[in-house]
Design an enzyme around this catalytic site. Structure first.
Site, PDB file in Angstrom:
ATOM      1  N   HIS A 478       0.784  -1.225   0.000  1.00  0.00           N
ATOM      2  CA  HIS A 478       0.000   0.000   0.000  1.00  0.00           C
ATOM      3  C   HIS A 478       0.823   1.286   0.000  1.00  0.00           C
ATOM      4  O   HIS A 478       0.328   2.341  -0.398  1.00  0.00           O
ATOM      5  CB  HIS A 478      -0.917   0.016   1.230  1.00  0.00           C
ATOM      6  CG  HIS A 478      -2.161   0.831   1.047  1.00  0.00           C
ATOM      7  ND1 HIS A 478      -2.235   1.922   0.212  1.00  0.00           N
ATOM      8  CD2 HIS A 478      -3.394   0.717   1.593  1.00  0.00           C
ATOM      9  CE1 HIS A 478      -3.451   2.430   0.246  1.00  0.00           C
ATOM     10  NE2 HIS A 478      -4.174   1.722   1.075  1.00  0.00           N
ATOM     11  N   TYR A 598     -14.251   6.472   8.961  1.00  0.00           N
ATOM     12  CA  TYR A 598     -13.282   6.906   7.952  1.00  0.00           C
ATOM     13  C   TYR A 598     -13.785   6.501   6.577  1.00  0.00           C
ATOM     14  O   TYR A 598     -14.179   5.351   6.361  1.00  0.00           O
ATOM     15  CB  TYR A 598     -11.932   6.243   8.228  1.00  0.00           C
ATOM     16  CG  TYR A 598     -10.795   6.577   7.275  1.00  0.00           C
ATOM     17  CD1 TYR A 598      -9.769   7.408   7.670  1.00  0.00           C
ATOM     18  CD2 TYR A 598     -10.743   6.028   5.998  1.00  0.00           C
ATOM     19  CE1 TYR A 598      -8.710   7.702   6.819  1.00  0.00           C
ATOM     20  CE2 TYR A 598      -9.701   6.318   5.132  1.00  0.00           C
ATOM     21  CZ  TYR A 598      -8.683   7.148   5.548  1.00  0.00           C
ATOM     22  OH  TYR A 598      -7.650   7.436   4.697  1.00  0.00           O
ATOM     23  N   THR A 611      -4.743  10.796  -0.770  1.00  0.00           N
ATOM     24  CA  THR A 611      -6.079  10.655  -0.198  1.00  0.00           C
ATOM     25  C   THR A 611      -6.330  11.708   0.866  1.00  0.00           C
ATOM     26  O   THR A 611      -5.404  12.320   1.400  1.00  0.00           O
ATOM     27  CB  THR A 611      -6.275   9.256   0.439  1.00  0.00           C
ATOM     28  OG1 THR A 611      -5.331   9.086   1.507  1.00  0.00           O
ATOM     29  CG2 THR A 611      -6.109   8.154  -0.593  1.00  0.00           C
TER      30      THR A 611
END
Length: 786
Positions: A478, A598, A611
């Site tokens: 990630h 979230y 993001t």
């Protein structure tokens, strides 16, 4: 490499009579010449792309145009041109050294045209940047665009011009991520946490926030503003470093995510499916290197940042004792893949004589690896479980890597794995994969997220596992990029396979790849390892840790096929807002309270954007959930369906506003995060920031992007599935990833931990299904059974 091939191509020998026999392998010479031609073409395209990217939004033709303008001015109005050139020559004293008046004239015209062209280029670029800073179009209702917004879109398209953009064309023209004021951020933060606190706690939080905004927050903001002045994105580098690379816990489940096979399979032959996928992977890799992938545009006008695509292939997260490092190797060092099969590793090339291997050739190479089982059946446990080291905590893996993989045979083998374009795992078994089966999709999702703990290389940017029947799953690291990038890659793979199989068969009736095989058969090379007892002990410990993590994961996939975004749109609501409110309703029914939630939103409208956090919990969402519960319970005082509808729409509108604010760079969490980093650099403890960043996200959600770059005229199959998911962020919370497929399907990937007594992924998934039913039944649109 070419010299070695030429040495083989030219052979001569001396006979007993003294005659010289000379032989030439013409096919090999042709291959070398073709390889050289391809290499030269690649270098030319790279140079051309670099020049065009540097001068955008200008173009070489605009320079030619200015030269023509000054030349015509000289011919049509010699007096005016002469005065203009004399004025310009006064700034160029070196022209006096030129003997020829013609040379003075040519240099003057060229230099003046060049200066005007460069000035116009930068003016045009900064005009485009200023235009792109405007984000008002995000807040317009769908289908109701005001005239001023339409004019703004026309201005953007005019400045962009009639070009065929390459992958990174717009990078220098994207605006920088704006830095909000501390006062605005604190105000927005207080609004999002108000529904989660009682009056006493909220009042204390409000006082701390106001004191911070009026005091030390301003001081920290000055340092952050200095970073903002010299950095195109004041968040991304710190976000990558502190959120990902500084983390010491295992990245398996905790950080990595998975993506599923989406389209129906056209072959059940494992080697053939791998060969086809590898061919298209290599083609996409080449398209990225030559910048032939089109940049994504919103409304065919507003560009998104494509910076994350630089590290799709040839990228590995290297473990460190205190902090990891992202290693990305250039394309010429990453022209192969590492293939894992029952504990054995192989080096498999993607190119031969400068060209990408065809699917049939790659199938042949993969089949050689599969057939190797007949020669080597037993693999030592250490080698079999070696990938478990990438599943353990980062510090332990870093120490083992330094001790046992920093030299010799292990270093060479590890380097091949870490410089590979990606890792391919040849799995045993033939999992069933029906788009409507929760159980089957859940089993495959678990395989994608963690496998068995030792059959995935979790450090690689992408690990692709293909089963014996052709089904595949992907596991992605990630830190280097976000899920939309890998999602786009998967769409390209599956779309190309689907489209080509429809238009021109890739596979024969027997399931094998069609095409001629012209590459050598002995290309796959098995990697060897030297694993001493101390290293085997560490591998065993890592495997034990991985198995504990896997055993604690509670994962469930809900295939919601009762209705999809088609019905939601008829309710005049955003599908994402509708789903987020369903998650709030389901969470209340599951836990009995609201928690900090979230939702990931992209900030790729800005340079190097990644993001921002959307906080779906609001006063409007809580009011809707409370009213919905009363409506379902019925009885005296229960609200009507119309009243609950109104509250739902108000909550959805609030959510959409928050989402748009996040996309526009006006979110809360990234600003507070960077202020916290500044405070740590300065050695200051800020109780307000510490409280904010220590709040757990007990419900972490994300929408898997879908249909990001659809080919023209391609019909999406009705039985499409896929999507992906991630592990829970909080120990006592849920992770929910959802993908909206077509008009009638939504897939929810729900994760939690068995060790958390309050959570159950299957129970929460069932609550989501019931919440969706109850909400759609508020409307006279595709009602479903209660």
């Amino acid at each position: 490499m070419a010299e070695a091939r030429l040495a083989v191509a030219f052979q001569f020998s001396v006979t007993d009579e003294g005659n010289i026999s000379f032989r030439v392998d013409r096919q090999l010479i042709n291959n070398v010449l073709l390889s050289s031609a391809r290499s030269a073409q690649r270098r030319f395209l790279e140079l051309r792309n670099s020049v065009l990217r540097a001068i955008y939004p200008g173009s070489p033709w605009s320079l030619v145009l200015w030269l023509a303008v000054f030349t015509l001015l000289r011919l049509l109005s010699p007096g005016t041109a002469s005065k203009l050139l004399q004025w310009w020559q006064s700034f160029l004293p070196f022209l006096d050294r030129l003997a020829s008046p013609d040379a003075v004239h040519v240099v003057s015209v060229l230099s003046l045209a060049l200066i005007v062209w460069i000035s116009g280029l930068y003016i045009q670029r900064y005009v485009l940047i200023m235009l792109l800073y405007f984000k008002g179009y995000l807040y317009t209702a769908h289908g109701k665009m005001p005239l001023l917004i339409k004019l703004w879109f026309l201005c953007v398209k005019f400045v962009i011009g009639p070009i065929r953009p390459s992958l990174y064309t717009f990078q220098t023209s994207l605006p920088w991520l704006p830095l909000p004021s501390v006062e605005d951020t604190c105000k927005n933060y207080l609004r999002t946490v108000r529904p989660l606190m009682d009056d006493e706690k909220y009042e204390a939080t409000r006082k701390r926030a106001e004191e911070f905004a009026a005091g030390s927050g301003r001081w920290l903001q000055l340092f952050l503003r200095a970073k903002h002045l010299f950095s195109s994105n004041y968040v991304s580098d710190w976000w990558e470093q502190y959120v990902y690379l500084r983390g010491r816990s295992p990245i398996m489940i905790n950080s990595n995510y998975y993506i599923l096979d989406g389209f129906p399979r056209t072959t059940k032959v494992q080697a053939a499916r791998v060969g086809c996928l590898l061919h298209f992977l290599a083609k996409f890799k080449q398209d990225l290197e030559l910048e032939r992938v089109k940049p994504m545009l919103i409304s065919n006008a507003v560009p998104l940042c494509m910076n994350q695509y630089k590290r799709v292939f040839g990228t590995t997260r290297l473990p460190g004792v205190e902090q990891d490092e992202i290693q990305h190797v250039p394309y010429w060092k990453s022209r192969h893949v590492a293939v894992m099969r029952r504990g054995r590793f192989y080096h498999v090339p993607l190119y031969y004589s400068g060209r990408i291997l065809q699917p049939a050739e790659l199938e042949m190479l993969i089949q050689l690896i599969i057939d190797d089982d007949a020669v080597v059946k037993d693999v030592p446990d250490g080698e079999l479980h070696l990938p478990a080291l990438t599943a353990t905590d980062r510090t332990s893996w870093a120490k083992v890597r330094q001790s046992h993989f920093s030299s010799g045979l292990n270093q060479k083998s590890l380097q091949i794995v870490e410089t590979a374009a990606c890792v391919i795992v040849l799995e045993d078994g033939e999992p069933s994969f029906s788009p409507g089966s929760d159980t089957e999709v859940t089993a495959l999702s678990r395989s994608g997220l963690h496998g068995n703990g030792y059959n995935r290389w979790f450090d690689k940017s992408l690990t692709l596992a293909v089963y014996s029947n052709g089904v595949f799953v992907g596991n992605a690291e990630h830190s280097w990029a976000d899920a939309p990038v890998i999602g786009h890659l998967f769409e390209v793979l599956m779309m190309k396979e689907h489209v080509l199989s429809r238009d021109a068969p890739i596979y024969g009736e027997d399931g094998h790849c069609l095409g001629k095989v012209s590459c050598p058969r002995r290309l796959p090379q098995r990697l060897r390892w030297n694993l001493p007892e101390a290293c085997n002990t560490e591998i065993s410990r890592a495997l034990t840790d991985a198995e504990k993590l896997i055993a604690d994961l509670d994962l469930y996939v809900l295939c919601h096929t009762e209705f999809g975004k088609g019905a939601v749109k008829k309710c005049r609501m955003s599908p994402d807002a509708f789903i987020q409110m369903a998650l709030q309703l389901a969470y209340w029914r599951d836990i009995g309270k609201f928690s900090l939630t979230y939702e990931a939103s992209m900030t790729r409208l800005f340079r190097e954007g990644r993001t921002e956090t959307v906080r779906p919990v609001s006063g409007e969402s809580c009011a809707f959930v409370a009213a919905m519960q009363k409506y379902v319970a019925g009885g005296d005082g229960a609200p009507t369906a119309a009243e609950v509808q109104g509250l739902l729409r108000a909550a959805g509108n609030r959510h959409q506003e928050s989402y748009r604010n996040a996309m526009a760079g006006c979110g809360v969490d990234r600003h507070l995060f960077t202020l916290y980093v500044v405070s740590k650099y300065l050695g200051k403890d800020e109780p307000f920031l510490q409280d904010v960043l220590s709040e757990p996200w007990r419900l972490s959600t994300s929408q898997t992007p879908y249909n990001q770059d659809p080919p023209k005229g391609v019909k999406i199959p009705d039985d499409l599935t896929g999507g992906g998911g991630f592990g829970p962020v909080a120990d006592n919370g849920y992770g929910v990833s959802y993908i909206i497929v077509g008009e009638k399907k939504i897939f929810f990937h729900v994760s939690s931990k068995f060790s958390a007594e309050a959570t159950s992924s299957e129970r929460f998934a069932k609550n989501i299904r019931q919440a969706m039913r109850d909400m759609i039944n508020l409307f006279e649109v595709s009602p479903v059974a209660k």
